[in-house]
Design an enzyme around this catalytic site. Structure first.
Site, PDB file in Angstrom:
ATOM      1  N   CYS A 116      -0.195  -7.377   6.063  1.00  0.00           N
ATOM      2  CA  CYS A 116       0.808  -7.692   7.079  1.00  0.00           C
ATOM      3  C   CYS A 116       0.246  -8.471   8.279  1.00  0.00           C
ATOM      4  CB  CYS A 116       1.489  -6.416   7.566  1.00  0.00           C
ATOM      5  SG  CYS A 116       2.512  -5.621   6.295  1.00  0.00           S
ATOM      6  N   HIS A 256       4.824  -7.557  14.671  1.00  0.00           N
ATOM      7  CA  HIS A 256       5.075  -7.399  13.238  1.00  0.00           C
ATOM      8  C   HIS A 256       6.198  -6.382  13.042  1.00  0.00           C
ATOM      9  CE1 HIS A 256       4.687  -6.719   9.036  1.00  0.00           C
ATOM     10  NE2 HIS A 256       4.147  -5.517   9.161  1.00  0.00           N
ATOM     11  N   ASN A 286      10.660  -5.176   6.426  1.00  0.00           N
ATOM     12  CA  ASN A 286       9.281  -5.664   6.561  1.00  0.00           C
ATOM     13  C   ASN A 286       9.033  -6.722   5.493  1.00  0.00           C
ATOM     14  OD1 ASN A 286       6.540  -6.090   6.652  1.00  0.00           O
ATOM     15  ND2 ASN A 286       5.966  -3.944   6.592  1.00  0.00           N
TER      16      ASN A 286
END
Length: 331
Positions: A116, A256, A286
């Site tokens: 990520c 994020h 996500n």
């Protein structure tokens, strides 16, 4: 002589049409909309349904959107970097295929994988190439087809992830705008908490690994959450401190999009009001490498030249970090 900095000069994005809502997930696994929303902030996510379409499909769409908006030809691009945890296939770089398909005939290309944090690390890489003076136009794409590695009978992971892609163009800047500072970290202790067991060199694919569902993402949610909350908040506060930035100096936090509680904890540590926090996790979930560029894609019209933006991310490995960037243009 003025120092050359690397500035973002254009943004593009793409998300698939198919919407997987919490209500639909209720029919697939033992969960409900209230539980998902309360713990993650996610209401829906996009899933790529086109046949024989992988990460490159979305990356190409995002790149073409950027080129159209910027009004340049792909042949002007010097370097294409694709940040992704879900490449089309092993060995052959997805970036090389994307570059060829968009017509970036004068560019070299490769993939970058840091889970990520991939796009955040990619920003550092792209900026370094620009600051070196060797290249003038670097196309950085964050794209992931997370649905390809998710077990939709596992309620701990299937509620979190979605598919999408975002792209940014880095170019030289002589006004002091663009990337100002970065603080990137990693710690191999995280390898056991967020991973795919099989398909790599330690445990190659076999009939047994497929049967055991070892090619899907495994996440120890509590451990990842604990590390993410502390580390994302720490590096974001640190980069403000070492650049003498107060909360009034920061126009935006671009975090994020893994979990709303992690985002809120980071913003609180920085002392930022909710209206300064970019957020679209409720719409996309996500999307791993695509979360940061998709934030810029959604918020581009609100960004003003000179805005101070703090980027922060946390990913498997563990990998994490923060970047301080001054926005370079008005939409």
């Amino acid at each position: 002589m003025k120092k050359t900095t690397a500035a973002i000069t254009a943004v593009g994005g793409y998300v698939p049409d198919f919407v997987l809502s919490n209500k639909v997930l209720e029919t697939m696994v033992d969960t409900n909309d209230e539980w998902i929303t309360t713990r993650t902030g996610i209401k829906e996510r996009r899933i790529l349904k086109e046949e024989n379409a992988g990460t490159s499909y979305m990356a190409i769409k995002a790149a073409e959107d950027l080129l159209r908006k910027r009004g340049i030809e792909a042949s002007e691009i010097d370097f294409v970097l694709v940040a992704t945890a879900t490449p089309d296939m092993p060995v052959a770089a997805t970036a090389a295929y994307v570059a060829s398909e968009i017509g970036a005939t004068n560019a070299f290309a490769y993939d970058l994988q840091a889970a990520c944090s991939s796009f955040l690390y990619g920003m550092s890489t792209a900026a370094s190439y620009i600051e070196s003076g060797r290249y003038k136009k670097v196309l950085l794409i964050g794209a992931d087809k997370m649905s390809s590695i998710i077990d939709y009978t596992d309620r701990t992971t299937c509620i979190i992830f979605g598919d999408g892609a975002g792209a940014v163009l880095f170019e030289p800047n002589e006004e002091g705008l663009g990337l100002q500072d970065e603080y990137l970290r990693s710690d191999g202790i995280g390898r056991q908490f967020l991973k795919i067991d099989a398909g790599g060199s330690i445990l190659p694919a076999s009939e047994e690994t497929v049967k055991n569902k070892q090619h899907f993402v495994f996440q120890d949610g509590k451990s990842v959450f604990k590390f993410a909350v502390s580390n994302m908040a720490d590096v974001s506060a640190l980069i403000m401190e070492r650049n003498n930035l107060t909360k009034d100096d920061v126009q935006w936090l671009a975090p994020h999009q893994a979990n709303k509680r992690i985002i809120d904890a980071t913003a609180n540590r920085m002392g930022l009001e909710a209206e300064k926090v970019m957020m679209n996790i409720h719409r996309y979930g996500n999307t791993t490498s695509a979360t940061l560029p998709l934030l810029l894609y959604d918020y581009e019209k609100q960004l003003k030249k000179g805005d101070n933006i703090i980027f922060a991310a946390f990913g498997g490995g563990f990998t994490w970090g923060s970047i301080y960037l001054k926005w370079a243009y008005n939409s």
